[in-house]
Write an enzyme that holds these catalytic residues in place. Structure first.
Site, PDB file in Angstrom:
ATOM      1  N   GLU A 115       0.842  -1.200   0.000  1.00  0.00           N
ATOM      2  CA  GLU A 115       0.000   0.000   0.000  1.00  0.00           C
ATOM      3  C   GLU A 115       0.871   1.242   0.000  1.00  0.00           C
ATOM      4  OE1 GLU A 115      -3.708   0.468   2.338  1.00  0.00           O
ATOM      5  OE2 GLU A 115      -2.617   2.073   3.375  1.00  0.00           O
ATOM      6  N   PHE A 135       0.617   5.870  -0.307  1.00  0.00           N
ATOM      7  CA  PHE A 135      -0.273   7.020  -0.176  1.00  0.00           C
ATOM      8  C   PHE A 135       0.254   8.165  -1.037  1.00  0.00           C
ATOM      9  CE2 PHE A 135       2.825   7.630   3.284  1.00  0.00           C
ATOM     10  CZ  PHE A 135       3.197   8.949   3.096  1.00  0.00           C
ATOM     11  N   THR A 145      -4.015   5.117  -1.364  1.00  0.00           N
ATOM     12  CA  THR A 145      -5.055   5.656  -0.484  1.00  0.00           C
ATOM     13  C   THR A 145      -5.688   6.907  -1.073  1.00  0.00           C
ATOM     14  OG1 THR A 145      -3.585   7.057   0.824  1.00  0.00           O
ATOM     15  CG2 THR A 145      -3.773   4.750   1.485  1.00  0.00           C
ATOM     16  N   HIS A 192      -8.334   3.319  -3.212  1.00  0.00           N
ATOM     17  CA  HIS A 192      -9.238   3.582  -2.100  1.00  0.00           C
ATOM     18  C   HIS A 192     -10.268   4.622  -2.539  1.00  0.00           C
ATOM     19  CE1 HIS A 192      -6.436   2.205   1.398  1.00  0.00           C
ATOM     20  NE2 HIS A 192      -6.148   1.555   0.279  1.00  0.00           N
ATOM     21  N   ARG A 230     -15.595   4.217   4.568  1.00  0.00           N
ATOM     22  CA  ARG A 230     -16.301   5.428   4.996  1.00  0.00           C
ATOM     23  C   ARG A 230     -15.355   6.606   4.944  1.00  0.00           C
ATOM     24  NH1 ARG A 230     -17.392   6.852  11.113  1.00  0.00           N
ATOM     25  NH2 ARG A 230     -15.208   7.484  10.757  1.00  0.00           N
ATOM     26  N   GLN A 289      -7.311  -3.874   9.226  1.00  0.00           N
ATOM     27  CA  GLN A 289      -6.599  -2.786   9.883  1.00  0.00           C
ATOM     28  C   GLN A 289      -5.321  -3.363  10.494  1.00  0.00           C
ATOM     29  OE1 GLN A 289      -5.888   0.304  10.312  1.00  0.00           O
ATOM     30  NE2 GLN A 289      -7.608   1.128  11.483  1.00  0.00           N
TER      31      GLN A 289
END
Length: 597
Positions: free
Chosen positions: A21, A23, A52, A81, A111, A193
């Site tokens: 992952e 970002f 992300t 994401h 969310r 998570q």
């Protein structure tokens, strides 16, 4: 391709896997550095990578751009994401349509966290208030096109973690039931998570299975990189940290190197336990850093740098429109992103033989990332000048750069998008050094290969059980005077075919036709012969413009207009020849004999 399909196939075959992952960085320089790092990490063989969305949707546009480049230029199956934060339906539709247009089929539906400065999540007008509604919407609007991944929380979502044990148990069960609803709505894969107590993960999986959740549940692993970062992240996520880990970190909190070393070993121990107990793979939260995540995967045997399987000699595109692509001209071997960019608008891509479905139209290159990669920022320009010289005072200086590159003294060259030569070049490095010393400046080459097993770590590709063949190939710039001397030897050599061209398009060749010459092929049980790289004269005529322009647009851009350095590089660009040579004797030929070696 859906990541869930890839993972389910790996599970069925009993193969373990890993993923990364990233970002979105905050600066343009950070973005380019990320792609350099990503290229190296993707070469290690992850099943997928994800990017992300950014806190509060703050990096939405950048995330879309990075995701598209990951899928289409880095050539890795990409999961983007997507959050509900500050995203009314119109923005969601735009994001989903853009990623679909980019050929991306995977979304991690979340969310999202509250925007910066806001403590609690608030539903934006015209948007959704939870991941469940987002999953439902994606499935309603796009059917089965997107593979939807959802988040799982082994310790429950941070918003519902409380001190009271009985209330916490109720919240945990409620969180599991909500996860089941997300799966029933269309969630095909769960990524967890972060956690540091593996027993929490195994209990979570057991509880999910007891509830009827059958989709794969992939553990998210975050290496400990710094004491402060670890404390901030575990506090934000309300992560339970075993006392032993806390005690160790507290004892070394002022020693950054010790923290990092401990983090790697702890990651190895965690991943080893997960894998030993049947977990099919791990998802690494890299925090955009390479060394710790890779060291952990190497430590548990998920990465073996000496044995990284390749489907083809070049990295296959992840975009669905190019999945059948199986053959390319060899000229772009060291500039694959440039090739992808120039062929992005093709309607069809050759899947068997180059001539079967080739489009004749190559796009032009105007993007800085392709033609001025090392001059886009001052930091990159400084690095390039360190490698290629603060000044270029003579052709000898240019020759010295190429020699040092072949020896490994520098790692960048305008004609190579990667920071190293191809692994197979190691077998001919000493010869390449001598060729460059003679003033033949090589930008592409491959060794002769005659029936080497497809599992060979240097030249192998295509899976086990096959055999690989290659014709020796070398491509180089040479002065017109030196080419005139070399040409007579080229014409006399029975097994050599060549094309030589200058920037004006003046062409010399001993080819009797403009036919395509396969220079790499593989023979596999139950399959037709696969020939993934070719020499195509028509494509060479296109490639030469790009190759010559790099002298001035990439290298020359480091120096002032009118400077001696710029003039020397311009002179090479304007007058030298680019020569492509194939030795068609792949059994006992010696292409370097041409140079008196």
């Amino acid at each position: 391709m859906k990541i869930s399909d890839k993972i389910n196939a790996s599970i069925a075959e009993g193969k373990t896997f890993f993923s990364f992952e990233f970002f979105p960085p905050r600066t343009d320089e950070g973005v380019e550095n990320l792609f350099d790092r990503m290229d190296r990490m993707v070469s290690l063989g992850p099943t997928f990578c994800d990017i992300t969305w950014g806190a509060g949707g703050s990096t939405a546009d950048l995330t879309l751009e990075i995701a598209s480049r990951m899928q289409n230029m880095v050539c890795i199956e990409t999961m983007m994401h997507l959050t509900c934060t500050n995203m009314p339906v119109e923005k969601l539709d735009n994001a989903l349509n853009e990623v679909k247009k980019a050929g991306i089929q995977n979304i991690l539906a979340l969310r999202g966290d509250p925007p910066k400065g806001q403590e609690k999540f608030e539903t934006v007008e015209g948007g959704f208030g939870c991941a469940l509604d987002l999953v439902k919407y994606i499935k309603k609007q796009f059917g089965d096109y997107f593979g939807v991944t959802i988040a799982g929380y082994p310790e429950a979502h941070p918003d519902v973690i409380v001190e009271d044990p009985s209330q916490m148990e109720a919240n945990y069960q409620s969180d599991l039931e909500y996860l089941k609803k997300k799966v029933d709505a269309g969630g095909e894969l769960i990524v967890t998570q972060l956690f540091y107590d593996t027993s929490r993960y195994f209990k979570f999986v057991d509880d999910c299975r007891a509830l009827g959740i059958t989709v794969p549940i992939i553990p998210g692993v975050m290496p400990v990189l710094t004491y402060g970062g670890f404390k901030r992240m575990t506090s934000f996520c309300k992560t339970d940290v075993p006392a032993k880990i806390t005690e160790t970190l507290e004892s070394i909190k002022d020693n950054d190197e010790a923290i990092k070393k401990f983090g790697v070993q702890m990651g190895i121990d965690m991943c080893r336990e997960l894998l030993d107990r049947g977990v099919p793979g791990v998802h690494m939260y890299t925090l955009n850093l390479e060394s710790s995540a890779v060291a952990i995967l190497e430590g548990v045997g998920l990465i073996d740098r000496n044995n990284i399987p390749r489907t083809l000699p070049w990295r296959q595109p992840a975009n669905a429109s190019r999945t059948e692509e199986a053959v390319r001209p060899i000229f772009w071997s060291n500039r694959p992103k440039s090739y992808l960019k120039r062929t992005a608008d093709w309607d069809r891509f050759p899947s068997g033989r180059w001539g079967d479905s080739r489009s004749p139209a190559y796009g032009t290159l105007s993007d800085y990332q392709f033609m001025r990669r090392h001059a886009t920022t001052e930091k990159r320009a400084i690095k390039a000048r360190e490698a290629w010289g603060d000044t270029v005072d003579s052709v000898d200086d240019v020759v010295d750069v190429f020699v040092r590159y072949c020896k490994g003294g520098i790692s960048i060259l305008p004609w190579n998008e990667m920071d190293s030569m191809q692994k197979e070049s190691n077998t001919i490095l000493s010869s390449l050094v001598e060729v460059n010393k003679l003033g033949y400046l090589t930008i592409n080459s491959q060794p002769m290969v005659n029936g080497v097993p497809s599992s060979d770590p240097k030249v192998g590709w295509g899976g086990p059980g096959g055999y690989i063949y290659q014709k020796a190939y070398i491509e180089f710039f040479v002065s017109p005077q030196a080419f005139q001397t070399l040409q007579s030897d080229l014409d006399k050599a029975e097994s050599l075919t060549y094309i030589a061209v200058n920037a004006r398009g003046d062409t010399q060749s001993n080819l009797k036709t403009e036919g395509v010459n396969a220079v790499t092929w593989g023979v596999f049980p139950g399959k037709e012969v696969i020939q993934p790289t070719v020499v195509d004269p028509k494509s060479f005529a296109i490639w030469k413009d790009e190759a010559f322009d790099l002298w001035v647009y990439e290298w020359g851009a480091l120096y002032d207009e009118g400077s001696k350095s710029r003039k020397i590089l311009q002179e090479i660009r304007d007058t030298w020849y680019l020569v492509s040579v194939v030795d068609n004797n792949y059994v006992d030929g010696n292409i370097f004999k041409l140079f008196g070696l």
